[in-house]
Scaffold this motif. Sequence first.
Motif, PDB file in Angstrom:
ATOM      1  N   CYS A 164       0.877  -1.172   0.000  1.00 17.03           N
ATOM      2  CA  CYS A 164       0.000   0.000   0.000  1.00 17.03           C
ATOM      3  C   CYS A 164       0.913   1.220   0.000  1.00 17.03           C
ATOM      4  O   CYS A 164       1.568   1.505   1.004  1.00 17.03           O
ATOM      5  CB  CYS A 164      -0.886  -0.014   1.238  1.00 17.03           C
ATOM      6  SG  CYS A 164      -1.838   1.500   1.507  1.00 17.03           S
TER       7      CYS A 164
ATOM      8  N   TRP B 146      -5.702  -2.458   6.797  1.00 18.54           N
ATOM      9  CA  TRP B 146      -6.007  -3.326   5.664  1.00 18.54           C
ATOM     10  C   TRP B 146      -7.393  -3.916   5.897  1.00 18.54           C
ATOM     11  O   TRP B 146      -7.693  -4.402   6.997  1.00 18.54           O
ATOM     12  CB  TRP B 146      -4.986  -4.447   5.531  1.00 18.54           C
ATOM     13  CG  TRP B 146      -3.709  -4.042   4.863  1.00 18.54           C
ATOM     14  CD1 TRP B 146      -2.534  -3.701   5.478  1.00 18.54           C
ATOM     15  CD2 TRP B 146      -3.475  -3.953   3.450  1.00 18.54           C
ATOM     16  NE1 TRP B 146      -1.584  -3.399   4.528  1.00 18.54           N
ATOM     17  CE2 TRP B 146      -2.130  -3.555   3.273  1.00 18.54           C
ATOM     18  CE3 TRP B 146      -4.252  -4.179   2.317  1.00 18.54           C
ATOM     19  CZ2 TRP B 146      -1.558  -3.366   2.029  1.00 18.54           C
ATOM     20  CZ3 TRP B 146      -3.685  -3.990   1.076  1.00 18.54           C
ATOM     21  CH2 TRP B 146      -2.350  -3.586   0.933  1.00 18.54           C
TER      22      TRP B 146
ATOM     23  N   ARG C 174     -17.359  -5.451   3.887  1.00 20.17           N
ATOM     24  CA  ARG C 174     -15.938  -5.195   4.044  1.00 20.17           C
ATOM     25  C   ARG C 174     -15.568  -5.360   5.511  1.00 20.17           C
ATOM     26  O   ARG C 174     -16.278  -4.857   6.397  1.00 20.17           O
ATOM     27  CB  ARG C 174     -15.598  -3.789   3.551  1.00 20.17           C
ATOM     28  CG  ARG C 174     -14.122  -3.519   3.401  1.00 20.17           C
ATOM     29  CD  ARG C 174     -13.876  -2.184   2.710  1.00 20.17           C
ATOM     30  NE  ARG C 174     -14.424  -2.158   1.359  1.00 20.17           N
ATOM     31  CZ  ARG C 174     -14.205  -1.172   0.502  1.00 20.17           C
ATOM     32  NH1 ARG C 174     -13.434  -0.130   0.849  1.00 20.17           N
ATOM     33  NH2 ARG C 174     -14.748  -1.193  -0.694  1.00 20.17           N
TER      34      ARG C 174
ATOM     35  N   TYR D  55      -8.173  -3.972   0.485  1.00 17.32           N
ATOM     36  CA  TYR D  55      -8.051  -2.521   0.428  1.00 17.32           C
ATOM     37  C   TYR D  55      -7.184  -2.025   1.581  1.00 17.32           C
ATOM     38  O   TYR D  55      -7.250  -2.562   2.681  1.00 17.32           O
ATOM     39  CB  TYR D  55      -9.415  -1.854   0.567  1.00 17.32           C
ATOM     40  CG  TYR D  55     -10.436  -2.227  -0.467  1.00 17.32           C
ATOM     41  CD1 TYR D  55     -11.273  -3.320  -0.295  1.00 17.32           C
ATOM     42  CD2 TYR D  55     -10.578  -1.457  -1.624  1.00 17.32           C
ATOM     43  CE1 TYR D  55     -12.220  -3.657  -1.239  1.00 17.32           C
ATOM     44  CE2 TYR D  55     -11.527  -1.787  -2.581  1.00 17.32           C
ATOM     45  CZ  TYR D  55     -12.347  -2.880  -2.381  1.00 17.32           C
ATOM     46  OH  TYR D  55     -13.286  -3.205  -3.321  1.00 17.32           O
ATOM     47  N   CYS D  56      -6.429  -0.980   1.328  1.00 19.70           N
ATOM     48  CA  CYS D  56      -5.784  -0.290   2.437  1.00 19.70           C
ATOM     49  C   CYS D  56      -6.453   1.076   2.610  1.00 19.70           C
ATOM     50  O   CYS D  56      -7.067   1.608   1.675  1.00 19.70           O
ATOM     51  CB  CYS D  56      -4.288  -0.129   2.241  1.00 19.70           C
ATOM     52  SG  CYS D  56      -3.763   0.923   0.873  1.00 19.70           S
ATOM     53  N   ALA D  57      -6.344   1.576   3.821  1.00 24.07           N
ATOM     54  CA  ALA D  57      -6.947   2.854   4.159  1.00 24.07           C
ATOM     55  C   ALA D  57      -6.056   3.570   5.162  1.00 24.07           C
ATOM     56  O   ALA D  57      -5.290   2.925   5.888  1.00 24.07           O
ATOM     57  CB  ALA D  57      -8.341   2.644   4.739  1.00 24.07           C
TER      58      ALA D  57
ATOM     59  N   ARG E 244      -5.750   7.045   8.010  1.00 22.90           N
ATOM     60  CA  ARG E 244      -6.370   8.114   8.783  1.00 22.90           C
ATOM     61  C   ARG E 244      -5.341   8.632   9.771  1.00 22.90           C
ATOM     62  O   ARG E 244      -4.428   7.904  10.166  1.00 22.90           O
ATOM     63  CB  ARG E 244      -7.622   7.633   9.506  1.00 22.90           C
ATOM     64  CG  ARG E 244      -7.396   6.477  10.453  1.00 22.90           C
ATOM     65  CD  ARG E 244      -8.697   5.870  10.959  1.00 22.90           C
ATOM     66  NE  ARG E 244      -9.464   6.808  11.773  1.00 22.90           N
ATOM     67  CZ  ARG E 244     -10.692   6.565  12.227  1.00 22.90           C
ATOM     68  NH1 ARG E 244     -11.295   5.428  11.902  1.00 22.90           N
ATOM     69  NH2 ARG E 244     -11.311   7.443  12.969  1.00 22.90           N
TER      70      ARG E 244
ATOM     71  N   THR F 262     -15.025   0.320   9.249  1.00 26.20           N
ATOM     72  CA  THR F 262     -14.734   0.931   7.961  1.00 26.20           C
ATOM     73  C   THR F 262     -15.046   2.429   7.952  1.00 26.20           C
ATOM     74  O   THR F 262     -14.772   3.102   6.968  1.00 26.20           O
ATOM     75  CB  THR F 262     -15.535   0.252   6.848  1.00 26.20           C
ATOM     76  OG1 THR F 262     -16.930   0.329   7.164  1.00 26.20           O
ATOM     77  CG2 THR F 262     -15.134  -1.209   6.688  1.00 26.20           C
TER      78      THR F 262
ATOM     79  N   TRP G 129     -12.174   6.564   7.881  1.00 26.11           N
ATOM     80  CA  TRP G 129     -10.881   6.527   7.181  1.00 26.11           C
ATOM     81  C   TRP G 129     -10.870   7.617   6.112  1.00 26.11           C
ATOM     82  O   TRP G 129     -11.806   7.768   5.345  1.00 26.11           O
ATOM     83  CB  TRP G 129     -10.639   5.155   6.581  1.00 26.11           C
ATOM     84  CG  TRP G 129     -10.501   4.111   7.647  1.00 26.11           C
ATOM     85  CD1 TRP G 129     -11.508   3.426   8.258  1.00 26.11           C
ATOM     86  CD2 TRP G 129      -9.288   3.684   8.276  1.00 26.11           C
ATOM     87  NE1 TRP G 129     -10.996   2.591   9.216  1.00 26.11           N
ATOM     88  CE2 TRP G 129      -9.642   2.729   9.248  1.00 26.11           C
ATOM     89  CE3 TRP G 129      -7.942   4.008   8.105  1.00 26.11           C
ATOM     90  CZ2 TRP G 129      -8.690   2.088  10.055  1.00 26.11           C
ATOM     91  CZ3 TRP G 129      -7.003   3.371   8.899  1.00 26.11           C
ATOM     92  CH2 TRP G 129      -7.366   2.425   9.857  1.00 26.11           C
TER      93      TRP G 129
ATOM     94  N   TYR H  42      -8.545   8.133   3.575  1.00 29.52           N
ATOM     95  CA  TYR H  42      -8.122   7.722   2.237  1.00 29.52           C
ATOM     96  C   TYR H  42      -8.313   6.214   2.080  1.00 29.52           C
ATOM     97  O   TYR H  42      -8.050   5.451   3.022  1.00 29.52           O
ATOM     98  CB  TYR H  42      -6.638   8.062   1.993  1.00 29.52           C
ATOM     99  CG  TYR H  42      -6.299   9.512   2.161  1.00 29.52           C
ATOM    100  CD1 TYR H  42      -5.659   9.965   3.303  1.00 29.52           C
ATOM    101  CD2 TYR H  42      -6.622  10.434   1.169  1.00 29.52           C
ATOM    102  CE1 TYR H  42      -5.342  11.297   3.465  1.00 29.52           C
ATOM    103  CE2 TYR H  42      -6.317  11.771   1.329  1.00 29.52           C
ATOM    104  CZ  TYR H  42      -5.677  12.199   2.477  1.00 29.52           C
ATOM    105  OH  TYR H  42      -5.381  13.520   2.629  1.00 29.52           O
ATOM    106  N   TRP H  43      -8.742   5.827   0.898  1.00 27.86           N
ATOM    107  CA  TRP H  43      -8.896   4.419   0.539  1.00 27.86           C
ATOM    108  C   TRP H  43      -8.185   4.166  -0.784  1.00 27.86           C
ATOM    109  O   TRP H  43      -8.220   5.011  -1.691  1.00 27.86           O
ATOM    110  CB  TRP H  43     -10.367   4.044   0.376  1.00 27.86           C
ATOM    111  CG  TRP H  43     -11.113   3.913   1.664  1.00 27.86           C
ATOM    112  CD1 TRP H  43     -11.794   4.896   2.330  1.00 27.86           C
ATOM    113  CD2 TRP H  43     -11.274   2.725   2.436  1.00 27.86           C
ATOM    114  NE1 TRP H  43     -12.349   4.386   3.472  1.00 27.86           N
ATOM    115  CE2 TRP H  43     -12.066   3.053   3.560  1.00 27.86           C
ATOM    116  CE3 TRP H  43     -10.840   1.401   2.295  1.00 27.86           C
ATOM    117  CZ2 TRP H  43     -12.406   2.121   4.541  1.00 27.86           C
ATOM    118  CZ3 TRP H  43     -11.191   0.485   3.258  1.00 27.86           C
ATOM    119  CH2 TRP H  43     -11.961   0.836   4.364  1.00 27.86           C
TER     120      TRP H  43
ATOM    121  N   GLN I  59      -7.789   1.548  -4.227  1.00 28.02           N
ATOM    122  CA  GLN I  59      -8.761   1.003  -5.174  1.00 28.02           C
ATOM    123  C   GLN I  59      -8.936  -0.503  -5.014  1.00 28.02           C
ATOM    124  O   GLN I  59      -9.863  -1.080  -5.574  1.00 28.02           O
ATOM    125  CB  GLN I  59      -8.318   1.303  -6.619  1.00 28.02           C
ATOM    126  CG  GLN I  59      -7.290   0.353  -7.206  1.00 28.02           C
ATOM    127  CD  GLN I  59      -5.917   0.464  -6.584  1.00 28.02           C
ATOM    128  OE1 GLN I  59      -5.611   1.421  -5.864  1.00 28.02           O
ATOM    129  NE2 GLN I  59      -5.062  -0.516  -6.858  1.00 28.02           N
TER     130      GLN I  59
END
Length: 126
Positions: free
Chosen positions: A22, A36, A45, A95-97, A99, A110, A113, A115-116, A118
């Motif tokens: 990521c 993750w 998710r 996905y990674c995120a 904060r 979920t 956060w 930013y996520w 794709q």
Amino acid sequence: QLQLVESGGGLVQPGGSLRLSCTASGFTLDYYVVGWFRQAPGKEREGVSCIGSGDGSTYYVDSVKGRFTISRDNARNTVYLQIHSLKPEDTAVYYCAARLGLYGSSWYSTSGWEYWGQGTQVTVSS
């Protein structure tokens, strides 16, 4: 442009390994908590792992403990998720995120956060 980009997914046989990456662009990832998450077809998710920004505390959901390892490489502005002993039930989009802080929130939620990425597909099949 501020973004996260995941890579490293693929098709792997049960028992195999993968390393997901990521990478952040436009901001410094070491100031952020990074999580993750994964989403299997037809399922919600779910949080898989998380690494803190300060002391680097790590967290894992019970189903992946002992098999997944999260780590940072600040020089590369990247967080990794090393996965061993893959199982068919690990099949999902990962996905990674990121904060700036959890601020009392649960890392596996979920919500909140900033930013996520794709997502990157992981398929475990023989």
